[in-house]
Design an enzyme around this catalytic site. Structure first.
Site, mmCIF file in Angstrom:
data_model
loop_
_atom_site.group_PDB
_atom_site.id
_atom_site.type_symbol
_atom_site.label_atom_id
_atom_site.label_comp_id
_atom_site.label_asym_id
_atom_site.label_seq_id
_atom_site.Cartn_x
_atom_site.Cartn_y
_atom_site.Cartn_z
ATOM 1 N N ASP A 12 0.874 -1.178 0.000
ATOM 2 C CA ASP A 12 0.000 0.000 0.000
ATOM 3 C C ASP A 12 0.903 1.218 0.000
ATOM 4 O OD1 ASP A 12 -2.355 1.640 0.313
ATOM 5 O OD2 ASP A 12 -1.901 1.806 2.439
ATOM 6 N N SER A 13 0.312 2.387 -0.230
ATOM 7 C CA SER A 13 1.086 3.620 -0.126
ATOM 8 C C SER A 13 1.588 3.823 1.306
ATOM 9 C CB SER A 13 0.213 4.806 -0.508
ATOM 10 O OG SER A 13 -0.858 4.920 0.412
ATOM 11 N N TYR A 44 -0.476 8.599 -2.054
ATOM 12 C CA TYR A 44 -0.491 8.427 -3.510
ATOM 13 C C TYR A 44 -1.665 9.204 -4.138
ATOM 14 C CZ TYR A 44 2.538 4.161 -3.645
ATOM 15 O OH TYR A 44 3.565 3.250 -3.586
ATOM 16 N N GLY A 45 -2.751 9.313 -3.382
ATOM 17 C CA GLY A 45 -4.017 9.642 -4.032
ATOM 18 C C GLY A 45 -4.412 11.099 -4.109
ATOM 19 N N CYS A 77 -4.396 -1.244 -2.003
ATOM 20 C CA CYS A 77 -4.499 0.198 -2.182
ATOM 21 C C CYS A 77 -5.412 0.461 -3.381
ATOM 22 C CB CYS A 77 -3.101 0.750 -2.447
ATOM 23 S SG CYS A 77 -3.049 2.513 -2.815
ATOM 24 N N ASN A 78 -6.516 1.127 -3.128
ATOM 25 C CA ASN A 78 -7.461 1.421 -4.218
ATOM 26 C C ASN A 78 -6.822 2.325 -5.268
ATOM 27 O OD1 ASN A 78 -10.469 0.618 -3.143
ATOM 28 N ND2 ASN A 78 -9.104 1.137 -1.476
ATOM 29 N N THR A 79 -6.033 3.291 -4.793
ATOM 30 C CA THR A 79 -5.431 4.261 -5.712
ATOM 31 C C THR A 79 -4.439 3.571 -6.644
ATOM 32 O OG1 THR A 79 -5.576 5.821 -3.865
ATOM 33 C CG2 THR A 79 -4.276 6.503 -5.781
ATOM 34 N N GLU A 156 -2.258 8.451 8.358
ATOM 35 C CA GLU A 156 -0.853 8.016 8.343
ATOM 36 C C GLU A 156 -0.099 8.700 9.498
ATOM 37 O OE1 GLU A 156 1.984 5.846 5.968
ATOM 38 O OE2 GLU A 156 -0.143 5.841 5.685
ATOM 39 N N CYS A 200 -10.956 3.593 0.374
ATOM 40 C CA CYS A 200 -9.503 3.736 0.576
ATOM 41 C C CYS A 200 -9.165 2.890 1.785
ATOM 42 C CB CYS A 200 -9.150 5.201 0.833
ATOM 43 S SG CYS A 200 -7.459 5.455 1.439
ATOM 44 N N THR A 201 -8.118 2.098 1.681
ATOM 45 C CA THR A 201 -7.831 1.147 2.761
ATOM 46 C C THR A 201 -7.435 1.848 4.062
ATOM 47 O OG1 THR A 201 -5.596 0.873 1.838
ATOM 48 C CG2 THR A 201 -7.245 -0.753 1.221
ATOM 49 N N HIS A 202 -6.956 3.084 3.962
ATOM 50 C CA HIS A 202 -6.645 3.833 5.182
ATOM 51 C C HIS A 202 -7.905 4.139 6.014
ATOM 52 C CE1 HIS A 202 -2.711 4.706 3.377
ATOM 53 N NE2 HIS A 202 -2.338 5.267 4.518
HETATM 54 N N1 DGL Z 1 -4.635 3.436 0.998
HETATM 55 C C1 DGL Z 1 -4.718 3.948 -0.299
HETATM 56 C C2 DGL Z 1 -6.001 3.601 -1.026
HETATM 57 O O1 DGL Z 1 -6.638 2.629 -0.716
HETATM 58 C C3 DGL Z 1 -4.213 5.292 -0.682
HETATM 59 C C4 DGL Z 1 -4.010 6.379 0.261
HETATM 60 C C5 DGL Z 1 -3.085 7.413 -0.353
HETATM 61 O O2 DGL Z 1 -1.894 7.159 -0.336
HETATM 62 O O3 DGL Z 1 -3.563 8.421 -0.881
HETATM 63 O O4 DGL Z 1 -6.389 4.282 -1.951
#
Ligand code: DGL
Length: 294
Positions: A12-13, A44-45, A77-79, A156, A200-202
């Site tokens: 993941d990011s 990342y997103g 990570c969805n992104t 984060e 988003c997994t976060h």
């Molecule tokens: N956890 C990530 C997701 O599921 C991305 C969060 C990020 O880095 O922006 O999209």
């Protein structure tokens, strides 16, 4: 070659993918896992763009493959899935890949009011993959999507601080409140959203704040458990499941967690969310370190 004893790679990011790792560990207790948090390059997103995320996904997939001989890669990570899964499939056709996408289909099947909120990163909700998903399942249901700039980053950063006494007096809660309000009305009445997709997994780690804001009756849908079941199916098809007649491995031999960012933050998150000891975590570099702020 895909061997049952090889580990499952997960990335993941940052620490968000630990929510998927939790589900994987629950579904596949006999497997070993190598998790890479690209926290040095997170988020990342918000503003990274597809080319950057693709470059990171490629470097990480190669690293996990070459250094750990992973038998499957879960993009937690969805992104990164939206930006890079097609590219990785084309470039590494012999590496089994499992991506994570917002749970649009399950939400379309379970919403009673026909209105569903979706929160995700800007990268995810503005992606072509997301548009396709919504178009496929949006016949009966109206999806209200909200890009949550800053939320993954705040989650984060929160892991490095002590667990707050009042989770609602935090930046995470403030951002959740702002984005939930921007989505509109939640509830069980006609026209109200009765379901929230955590895209988003976060965001699973902001569940407590979201629950306080939305109350007990709104259904939250995330993708950890379905992704874990899909991983089991893929490994089963390949004949690559670990031997389930053996005693499951201990956390020390089961989990190897790495970060390109702060080791303390990963250790804190690993303990808080998975009760893993600090010695399961290490800091590494993969590819070029980031030079630009997201
Ligand atoms: N956890 C990530 C997701 O599921 C991305 C969060 C990020 O880095 O922006 O999209």
């Amino acid at each position: 070659m895909t061997l049952p004893a090889s580990p499952i790679g997960v990335f993941d990011s940052g620490i968000g993918g630990l929510s998927v790792l939790q589900a994987l560990r629950h579904e596949l207790p006999h497997e070993r896992f190598v998790y890479l948090a690209d926290s040095g390059n997170a988020p990342y997103g918000d503003a990274r763009g597809d080319a950057f995320v693709q470059q990171r996904a490629r470097a990480i997939a190669r690293h996990l493959r070459e250094q750990y001989q992973i038998k499957v890669l879960v993009i937690a990570c969805n992104t990164a899935t939206a930006a890079a899964v097609d590219m990785l499939r084309a470039e590494m056709p012999d590496l089994p890949l499992i991506g994570v996408e917002p749970a649009i289909k399950p939400a379309s099947l379970s919403s009673q009011t026909g209105h569903v909120g979706v929160i995700g990163t800007r990268g995810t909700v503005s992606s072509a993959r997301f548009a396709r998903l919504v178009a496929e399942h949006g016949e009966r249901v109206h999806f209200h999507a909200q890009a949550c700039d800053g939320l993954a980053k705040a989650i984060e950063e929160s892991t490095e601080r002590p667990v707050p006494e009042d989770p609602m007096a935090t930046e995470v809660a403030e951002l959740c409140a702002r984005y939930v309000a921007a989505l509109g009305d939640f509830g069980q009445k006609t026209g109200e959203m009765d379901t929230l997709v955590l895209g988003c997994t976060h965001y699973l780690f902001a569940r407590e704040q979201l629950r306080t804001l939305l109350g007990p009756d709104i259904q939250f849908i995330d993708t950890g458990a379905p992704v874990a079941r899909q991983t089991r199916r893929v490994l089963g098809r390949l004949g690559a499941l670990a031997d389930e007649s053996e005693t499951p491995p201990t956390p020390d031999s089961q989990m190897q967690l790495m970060t390109t960012g702060s080791l303390q933050a990963l250790q804190a998150a690993a303990w808080r969310w998975l009760e893993l000891p600090a010695r399961c975590c290490s800091a590494i570099q993969v590819g070029e370190a980031s030079t630009t702020a997201a």
